[in-house]
Design a protein around this motif. Sequence first.
Motif, PDB file in Angstrom:
ATOM      1  N   THR A  36       0.850  -1.182   0.000  1.00 12.68           N
ATOM      2  CA  THR A  36       0.000   0.000   0.000  1.00 12.68           C
ATOM      3  C   THR A  36       0.889   1.238   0.000  1.00 12.68           C
ATOM      4  OG1 THR A  36      -1.692   1.260   1.153  1.00 12.68           O
ATOM      5  CG2 THR A  36      -0.178   0.000   2.531  1.00 12.68           C
ATOM      6  N   ILE A  37       0.421   2.286  -0.617  1.00 12.15           N
ATOM      7  CA  ILE A  37       1.207   3.526  -0.659  1.00 12.15           C
ATOM      8  C   ILE A  37       1.267   4.119   0.740  1.00 12.15           C
ATOM      9  CG2 ILE A  37       1.098   5.930  -1.450  1.00 12.15           C
ATOM     10  CD1 ILE A  37       0.227   4.945  -4.125  1.00 12.15           C
ATOM     11  N   ALA A 123       4.855   0.667   0.356  1.00 10.54           N
ATOM     12  CA  ALA A 123       5.762   0.968  -0.762  1.00 10.54           C
ATOM     13  C   ALA A 123       4.923   1.110  -2.024  1.00 10.54           C
ATOM     14  CB  ALA A 123       6.773  -0.149  -0.947  1.00 10.54           C
ATOM     15  N   GLU A 124       5.309   2.052  -2.894  1.00 13.17           N
ATOM     16  CA  GLU A 124       4.571   2.210  -4.148  1.00 13.17           C
ATOM     17  C   GLU A 124       5.122   1.239  -5.189  1.00 13.17           C
ATOM     18  OE1 GLU A 124       3.589   5.338  -7.787  1.00 13.17           O
ATOM     19  OE2 GLU A 124       4.642   6.075  -5.990  1.00 13.17           O
ATOM     20  N   VAL A 125       4.254   0.418  -5.765  1.00 16.68           N
ATOM     21  CA  VAL A 125       4.662  -0.462  -6.862  1.00 16.68           C
ATOM     22  C   VAL A 125       4.642   0.378  -8.126  1.00 16.68           C
ATOM     23  CG1 VAL A 125       4.029  -2.468  -8.257  1.00 16.68           C
ATOM     24  CG2 VAL A 125       3.842  -2.559  -5.748  1.00 16.68           C
ATOM     25  N   THR A 126       5.761   0.408  -8.811  1.00 13.42           N
ATOM     26  CA  THR A 126       5.863   1.283  -9.986  1.00 13.42           C
ATOM     27  C   THR A 126       5.920   0.497 -11.291  1.00 13.42           C
ATOM     28  OG1 THR A 126       8.232   1.222  -9.621  1.00 13.42           O
ATOM     29  CG2 THR A 126       7.043   3.132  -8.743  1.00 13.42           C
ATOM     30  N   GLU A 127       6.211  -0.827 -11.166  1.00 14.82           N
ATOM     31  CA  GLU A 127       6.384  -1.594 -12.396  1.00 14.82           C
ATOM     32  C   GLU A 127       5.951  -3.046 -12.229  1.00 14.82           C
ATOM     33  OE1 GLU A 127      10.203  -2.800 -15.160  1.00 14.82           O
ATOM     34  OE2 GLU A 127      10.366  -1.013 -13.863  1.00 14.82           O
ATOM     35  N   LEU A 128       5.367  -3.603 -13.292  1.00 20.66           N
ATOM     36  CA  LEU A 128       5.062  -5.033 -13.326  1.00 20.66           C
ATOM     37  C   LEU A 128       6.112  -5.685 -14.212  1.00 20.66           C
ATOM     38  CD1 LEU A 128       1.220  -4.734 -14.028  1.00 20.66           C
ATOM     39  CD2 LEU A 128       2.327  -5.088 -11.811  1.00 20.66           C
ATOM     40  N   VAL A 138       7.072  -7.819  -9.435  1.00 19.39           N
ATOM     41  CA  VAL A 138       6.813  -6.375  -9.435  1.00 19.39           C
ATOM     42  C   VAL A 138       8.052  -5.657  -8.922  1.00 19.39           C
ATOM     43  CG1 VAL A 138       4.351  -6.758  -8.991  1.00 19.39           C
ATOM     44  CG2 VAL A 138       5.914  -6.256  -7.070  1.00 19.39           C
ATOM     45  N   LYS A 139       8.108  -4.361  -9.240  1.00 20.75           N
ATOM     46  CA  LYS A 139       9.219  -3.537  -8.744  1.00 20.75           C
ATOM     47  C   LYS A 139       8.621  -2.349  -8.021  1.00 20.75           C
ATOM     48  CE  LYS A 139      12.976  -3.182 -11.456  1.00 20.75           C
ATOM     49  NZ  LYS A 139      13.851  -2.639 -12.554  1.00 20.75           N
ATOM     50  N   THR A 140       9.242  -1.937  -6.895  1.00 23.69           N
ATOM     51  CA  THR A 140       8.712  -0.785  -6.156  1.00 23.69           C
ATOM     52  C   THR A 140       9.541   0.457  -6.456  1.00 23.69           C
ATOM     53  OG1 THR A 140      10.131  -1.139  -4.248  1.00 23.69           O
ATOM     54  CG2 THR A 140       8.005  -2.302  -4.265  1.00 23.69           C
ATOM     55  N   VAL A 141       9.093   1.590  -5.916  1.00 27.86           N
ATOM     56  CA  VAL A 141       9.734   2.876  -6.208  1.00 27.86           C
ATOM     57  C   VAL A 141      11.215   2.884  -5.811  1.00 27.86           C
ATOM     58  CG1 VAL A 141       9.088   3.896  -3.991  1.00 27.86           C
ATOM     59  CG2 VAL A 141       9.324   5.360  -6.018  1.00 27.86           C
ATOM     60  N   SER A 142      11.571   2.031  -4.843  1.00 26.56           N
ATOM     61  CA  SER A 142      12.977   1.988  -4.403  1.00 26.56           C
ATOM     62  C   SER A 142      13.826   1.109  -5.318  1.00 26.56           C
ATOM     63  CB  SER A 142      13.033   1.383  -2.990  1.00 26.56           C
ATOM     64  OG  SER A 142      12.630   0.012  -3.096  1.00 26.56           O
ATOM     65  N   GLY A 143      13.159   0.454  -6.279  1.00 27.29           N
ATOM     66  CA  GLY A 143      13.890  -0.437  -7.186  1.00 27.29           C
ATOM     67  C   GLY A 143      13.902  -1.876  -6.693  1.00 27.29           C
ATOM     68  N   LEU A 183       2.833   3.330 -12.441  1.00 30.90           N
ATOM     69  CA  LEU A 183       2.192   2.042 -12.768  1.00 30.90           C
ATOM     70  C   LEU A 183       1.228   2.178 -13.947  1.00 30.90           C
ATOM     71  CD1 LEU A 183       2.191  -0.892 -11.872  1.00 30.90           C
ATOM     72  CD2 LEU A 183       0.350  -0.346 -10.251  1.00 30.90           C
ATOM     73  N   SER A 184       0.584   3.354 -14.043  1.00 29.10           N
ATOM     74  CA  SER A 184      -0.317   3.592 -15.190  1.00 29.10           C
ATOM     75  C   SER A 184       0.467   3.493 -16.501  1.00 29.10           C
ATOM     76  CB  SER A 184      -0.902   5.007 -15.092  1.00 29.10           C
ATOM     77  OG  SER A 184      -2.114   5.004 -14.407  1.00 29.10           O
TER      78      SER A 184
END
Length: 625
Positions: A36-37, A123-128, A138-143, A183-184
Amino acid sequence: MQKDKYFDLVIIGAGHAGCEAALAGARLGLETILFTISMESVAMMPCNPNIGGTSKGHLVRELDALGGQMGKNIDKTFIQSKMLNSSKGPAVHSLRAQADKQAYTNEMRKTLENQDNLTLRQAEVTELIVNEGILTGVKTVSGAVYHCKAAVLCTGTYLKARCIYGDVSQYTGPNGLQAAGPLSDCLRNLGVRLLRFKTGTPARIDGSTIDYSVLEEQIGDDPIVPFSFSTDPDDIQKEQVSCWLAYTNTHTHEIIRNNLDRSPLFSGTIEGTGPRYCPSIEDKVVRFSEKERHQIFLEPEGLYTNEIYMGGMSSSLPEDVQEDMIHSMVGLENAKIVKNAYAIEYDCIDARQLNPDLEFKNISGLYSAGQMNGSSGYEEAAAQGLIAGINASMKILGKDPLILDRSDAYIGVLIDDLVTKENKEPYRMMTSRAEYRLLLRQDNADLRLRGKGHETGLVDDTVYEKLLEKEQTIIDEIERLEQTHIGNSETVQDLLSRYESTPLKSGISLAELVRRPELSYSIIAPLDYDRPALAADIQEQVNINLKYEGYIERQKRQVEQFKKMEKKTIPADMDYDQVQSLRLEARQKLKAIRPVSIGQASRISGVSPADVSVLTIWLEKHRKE
Ligand SMILES: Cc1cc2nc3c(=O)[nH]c(=O)nc-3n(C[C@H](O)[C@H](O)[C@H](O)COP(=O)(O)OP(=O)(O)OC[C@H]3O[C@@H](n4cnc5c(N)ncnc54)[C@H](O)[C@@H]3O)c2cc1C
């Protein structure tokens, strides 16, 4: 160097959908991580402080019967409870409970934090991470990279969220929480079609500045009926808070009309499409201009605060206009705004890209649930979250998915409408959407769905055996009433005349008496000397099954016809170009949506009954070859 992490199941978003999905995965024994963000948004209620209501109460009962959490959570945190439509037929009886929002979040968080196999992560998920159409992590904002076998998107109203009122426009999520951006873009790059939807919320005002003496009080039920079939009704009888009814008036409407040019909704600043069934106050004043007043429900946000939610007054008008329109209402002349009303627009997906099990057709192992699928409402989100969580787990466990059809449950109607029909606005459940609503009542959700919950493994043997016992008790009691005949005694005559019921000419079965419109199972109790002491929910089933027997039987026959069409499956690799006599529009729609059955094909807009018979004949001919 960050070490990669490995989980079975990843849930992106801890809203109402994500909480159910995560609990389902963890309870089915899978190592699950819930992102969750912000931990503050765990099961957060950014809008109305209630769970349930017409048709939404059905979803909560069904989710509970399948082993979900929302029903139990609200039974522990409600501050008022009411059975809506109780004067109408049982098909539209619907429970609604006012929640203490903070307590609701805390209770759900406690359940999540104490669940085995479940990890919570802010943590924000930024990538699938998708390889050749298969999701692997998945990858989060921290990489940081989290590898997994499946993931569920439950990002709600956060993707590229923008909050707007008057000239104020901020790229934040609800209540000023951080929005989710990258993520969008990742989804678009994966070829996922995104839509831009909008919803809105009303202002919150300080309850201590309201003059309640001139408002109509709305009190809760006594006794209180629980949402969860696992909650003992005796455990939840308690003091309740009141809600209050206020009204807008012609002065309020004039203020709104005089400022429509400053409304982002009417100036076009808001791009997202909003729900017709949950209109803003400015929308209502314009669309229903003949109405002199609109009802506004003043609902407490919780016991811990004086904050009051103004139900029916969502808006995106400028702050000064919001103040003027509130002060124009009787009882609110001195009300102080605590939070402004605002609209929020966000990215979500066109859910026709999903199979009925909520997995993406083109990305194996990726599921989606909740507002992200274009629905609106806590209950709609939670129901989808549970199904997506179960099905992602079933995939990992190599088991068949749980697919509920339109005759099984409101959840089946919800998901079928989302993955089959074009939704041009946020989809909200309504009883009118469920063609088999007499069978899909909230009172029999356990009898309809506990078995399916048991098959998935979420409902344990003890609970299931209790259900089988209940089922048998209902059957036995109806049989006893059919076999118990009474004569025309004085007691009988008295009771029949008291309820203006036709006097008896000869003996009659107790079941026949119950079937009489003016009588019921509880009314004839004085005539039924051998009546066993049965629980209220069993008595309710006996009464409904006898009184609505004819309608129920007719609807069951309709369901048989429906099931025949659902059973006519269409091969996943169906080449619609082979079916010469299909109309162009139908061919295009069928190729885009790839329905799993003739039944689903018949519900796609643009596919006519003639196209359906062409397709049916073609499939039967080729199945034989
Ligand atoms: C202003 C407003 C008004 C509303 N009005 C109504 C209404 O009038 N009627 C109605 O029925 N419903 C309304 N709703 C909708 C209702 O709130 C939602 O339907 C419901 O909360 C959806 O639940 P969900 O689980 O899908 O998503 P949400 O409850 O929105 O939860 C989403 C979760 O995802 C997390 N998240 C998002 N992106 C990421 C990411 N990239 N990485 C990690 N975590 C992420 C968030 O932190 C959050 O935990 C409104 C919502 C808002 C915000």
